[in-house]
Design a protein around this motif. Structure first.
Motif, short mmCIF file in Angstrom:
data_model
loop_
_atom_site.label_atom_id
_atom_site.label_comp_id
_atom_site.label_asym_id
_atom_site.label_seq_id
_atom_site.Cartn_x
_atom_site.Cartn_y
_atom_site.Cartn_z
N MET A 61 5.43 5.01 19.10
CA MET A 61 6.69 4.60 18.49
C MET A 61 7.80 5.42 19.12
O MET A 61 7.81 6.64 18.99
CB MET A 61 6.66 4.83 16.97
CG MET A 61 7.93 4.39 16.26
SD MET A 61 7.80 4.65 14.47
CE MET A 61 9.42 4.09 13.94
N PRO A 62 8.75 4.77 19.82
CA PRO A 62 9.84 5.53 20.45
C PRO A 62 10.82 6.05 19.41
O PRO A 62 10.89 5.53 18.28
CB PRO A 62 10.49 4.49 21.38
CG PRO A 62 10.19 3.18 20.72
CD PRO A 62 8.84 3.33 20.08
N LEU A 63 11.59 7.05 19.79
CA LEU A 63 12.57 7.65 18.88
C LEU A 63 13.93 6.96 19.06
O LEU A 63 14.45 6.88 20.17
CB LEU A 63 12.71 9.15 19.17
CG LEU A 63 13.70 9.94 18.31
CD1 LEU A 63 13.27 9.91 16.85
CD2 LEU A 63 13.81 11.37 18.82
N ARG A 64 14.49 6.47 17.96
CA ARG A 64 15.81 5.84 18.06
C ARG A 64 16.87 6.93 18.29
O ARG A 64 16.60 8.12 18.07
CB ARG A 64 16.12 5.01 16.82
CG ARG A 64 16.14 5.77 15.52
CD ARG A 64 16.52 4.86 14.38
NE ARG A 64 16.33 5.48 13.09
CZ ARG A 64 17.07 5.21 12.03
NH1 ARG A 64 18.07 4.35 12.12
NH2 ARG A 64 16.82 5.79 10.85
N PRO A 65 18.11 6.57 18.66
CA PRO A 65 19.13 7.59 18.94
C PRO A 65 19.34 8.54 17.77
O PRO A 65 19.44 8.13 16.61
CB PRO A 65 20.38 6.75 19.21
CG PRO A 65 19.85 5.44 19.71
CD PRO A 65 18.58 5.20 18.95
N LEU A 66 19.42 9.83 18.08
CA LEU A 66 19.57 10.84 17.04
C LEU A 66 20.89 10.68 16.30
O LEU A 66 20.97 10.95 15.09
CB LEU A 66 19.46 12.24 17.65
CG LEU A 66 18.08 12.61 18.22
CD1 LEU A 66 18.15 13.91 18.99
CD2 LEU A 66 17.07 12.72 17.10
N GLY A 67 21.95 10.29 17.01
CA GLY A 67 23.23 10.06 16.35
C GLY A 67 23.14 8.99 15.28
O GLY A 67 23.77 9.09 14.22
N GLN A 68 22.33 7.97 15.54
CA GLN A 68 22.15 6.90 14.56
C GLN A 68 21.43 7.42 13.31
O GLN A 68 21.80 7.08 12.18
CB GLN A 68 21.35 5.76 15.21
CG GLN A 68 21.15 4.55 14.32
CD GLN A 68 20.38 3.45 15.02
OE1 GLN A 68 20.30 3.43 16.24
NE2 GLN A 68 19.82 2.53 14.26
N ILE A 69 20.44 8.29 13.53
CA ILE A 69 19.71 8.88 12.38
C ILE A 69 20.63 9.78 11.58
O ILE A 69 20.62 9.76 10.33
CB ILE A 69 18.48 9.66 12.88
CG1 ILE A 69 17.53 8.74 13.66
CG2 ILE A 69 17.73 10.30 11.71
CD1 ILE A 69 16.35 9.47 14.29
N LYS A 70 21.44 10.59 12.27
CA LYS A 70 22.37 11.48 11.58
C LYS A 70 23.36 10.68 10.74
O LYS A 70 23.68 11.05 9.60
CB LYS A 70 23.11 12.35 12.60
CG LYS A 70 24.04 13.37 11.98
CD LYS A 70 24.68 14.25 13.04
CE LYS A 70 25.61 15.28 12.39
NZ LYS A 70 26.24 16.15 13.41
N LYS A 71 23.88 9.59 11.30
CA LYS A 71 24.82 8.74 10.55
C LYS A 71 24.15 8.16 9.32
O LYS A 71 24.75 8.10 8.23
CB LYS A 71 25.33 7.62 11.47
CG LYS A 71 26.32 6.69 10.79
CD LYS A 71 26.78 5.61 11.76
CE LYS A 71 27.75 4.65 11.06
NZ LYS A 71 28.16 3.56 11.98
#
Length: 489
Positions: A61-71
């Protein structure tokens, strides 16, 4: 599901080599970037990684953008009606690792790859569900010593709580239970790790679960006291030998005194006997000489006895001092053992926190080594980017200046020519590929505009010549004058 470790026959004071284990810890944005590079092998590889086996790793499972998770974390906090803004150093993700004991690793590796991946997926999703959050990534590593998997979770629950608020006492224990339950469904011989208190009940010293200095205290002080006991015993043996020598000297002194007394009696008997004066005098001299020797020997023995007595008294004083030191050290040990029990009680109160941190040390070391190498890589990348940026800016300035000064044009053959193209070739290729087509279109458009303007100028000249002709109809003269006036403005 009942733990296998609850069976008395399987309890052990040591770790369980057939066990599966999970560790999780929070990651801020900066650390989350390092976790992503480590998990997905981005950039320079750590020294402990076998480079020829990196290709065997499996990204489930790839990691989605960290900025998206933080938001998303911030939105969840708003949903939970949090008044304060999220801190800059707030965790973005939870970094997790699934590991095996030496025996469990071999059992798990005997499964087909499809079952291994299914087990990792089921366990990672189960942990996310247990913690009421989302699974963000999952990757299997085969390029280190044993097979293991790294996963990440969103650092906030679906209810907008941080993991530090949501994960209460016993959470890690439930996660370990879940790990054993899932892995046993794929291989029945994989077990849960031994609990700390089960190990203690099975015979492990509680001190073994505490900081090393406490164990050293529990181990070293008895050895020191035993050394004092041995020294005291040696001092007692030396004292007994001195007392024995003193007693022997006393016996010898008593014998000399008795012999001297006997000599005195012989002298007295001589006085009583009617013997010839000469013979009597001769015997008297003999007895007097013997008595002088014996009295000298008695005096010497008395001096030696005094010395021996002083030595005995000194030995007794040393023994008393050793005994006092022995008692003092035993008292100190008792006090320290009492403090150790108090520390043990405090450790029991904080056992959940210790359990949570116990498995994190190796991961922290791994992350420190990764972060160290990644900092060097990032510095090199920043330097390279700065060089490329400067070259790109210089190229853009050069092209803009050439356009303004007319040093770039369309030749008679229809191709665009630049007076000094050298700065363009020093710019990054990506910038050239994006910049040059737009510049070429602009130059061609300028060339077309200038040519069109020249043509329009020629045509207007012809129109003006036409308008000033004397043979034009009267109704066109005024329009011709207006048109000429407007063109001259």
């Amino acid at each position: 599901m009942k733990d296998l470790t609850d069976t008395p026959a399987l309890k052990s004071k040591d770790g369980n080599p057939q066990a599966v284990s999970i560790r999780i810890e929070p990651r801020t944005m900066s650390k989350a970037k390092g976790t992503r590079r480590h998990d997905f092998r981005i950039g320079k590889l750590p020294k402990y990684v076998k480079a020829d086996r990196v290709k065997l790793n499996r990204t489930l499972m790839p990691l989605r953008p960290l900025g998206q998770i933080k938001k998303e974390n911030a939105e969840l906090r708003i949903k939970a009606s949090r008044q304060r803004a999220m801190k800059q150093n707030a965790p973005v993700i939870m970094s997790g690792i699934i590991t095996f004991g030496t025996v469990a690793a071999k059992l798990f590796e005997s499964l087909p790859i499809e079952q291994q991946d299914a087990a990792f997926r089921e366990l990672a999703k189960g942990v996310a569900s247990e913690l009421n959050t989302s699974l963000e990534s999952l990757v299997v590593h085969l390029d280190e010593t044993t097979i293991h998997a790294h996963f990440t979770l969103r650092a906030y629950t679906n209810a907008g709580l941080s993991m530090s608020e949501a994960a209460k006492r016993g959470t890690l224990s439930r996660v370990q239970d879940l790990a054993a339950e899932v892995m046993q469904s794929y291989h029945s011989e994989i077990e849960r790790g031994h609990r700390k208190w089960d190990r203690i009940a099975a015979g492990a010293d509680y001190a073994d679960t505490l900081h090393r200095s406490v164990r050293e205290l529990h181990y070293d002080l008895p050895l020191e006291i035993e050394t004092l006991r041995q020294q005291s015993a040696e001092a007692k043996r030396e004292l007994e030998a001195l007392v024995e020598d003193r007693d022997i000297q006393k016996m010898e002194l008593d014998a000399l005194i008795a012999s001297a007394e006997k000599t005195r009696r012989h002298l007295a008997e001589l006085d009583a006997k009617a013997v010839a004066a000469e013979k009597k005098e001769k015997r008297r001299r003999t007895y007097m000489a013997r008595l002088a020797k014996k009295e000298a020997a008695i005096a010497a023995q008395k001096v030696a006895l005094v010395q021996r007595t002083e030595a005995v008294e000194a030995a007794e004083a040393a023994l008393a001092e050793n005994t006092r030191a022995h008692v003092a050290r035993e008292h100190e040990l008792a006090q320290r053992e009492q403090r150790q029990e108090e520390q043990a009680e405090e450790a029991r109160i904080k056992s959940a926190d210790l359990d949570a941190r116990a498995g994190e040390i190796s991961l922290e070391k791994e992350q420190v080594a990764t972060a160290r190498s990644e900092l060097v890589t990032e510095a090199e990348e920043v330097r390279a980017q700065r060089i490329e940026l400067n070259a790109g800016l210089a190229a853009i300035d050069h092209v803009v200046g050439a356009v303004e000064e007319g040093k770039i044009w369309v030749g008679e053959n229809g191709k665009v020519a630049l007076e000094d193209p050298a700065p363009i070739y020093t710019a990054p290729k990506g910038l050239r590929d994006r910049l040059m087509p737009a510049i070429l279109r602009l130059v061609r458009k300028i060339d077309q505009t200038e040519k069109r303007a020249s043509w329009v100028e020629v045509m207007m000249t012809r129109v003006r010549n036409l308008m000033v002709r004397s043979d034009l109809p009267k109704d066109l003269e005024k329009e011709a004058r207006d048109l000429d006036a407007d063109w001259s403005k």
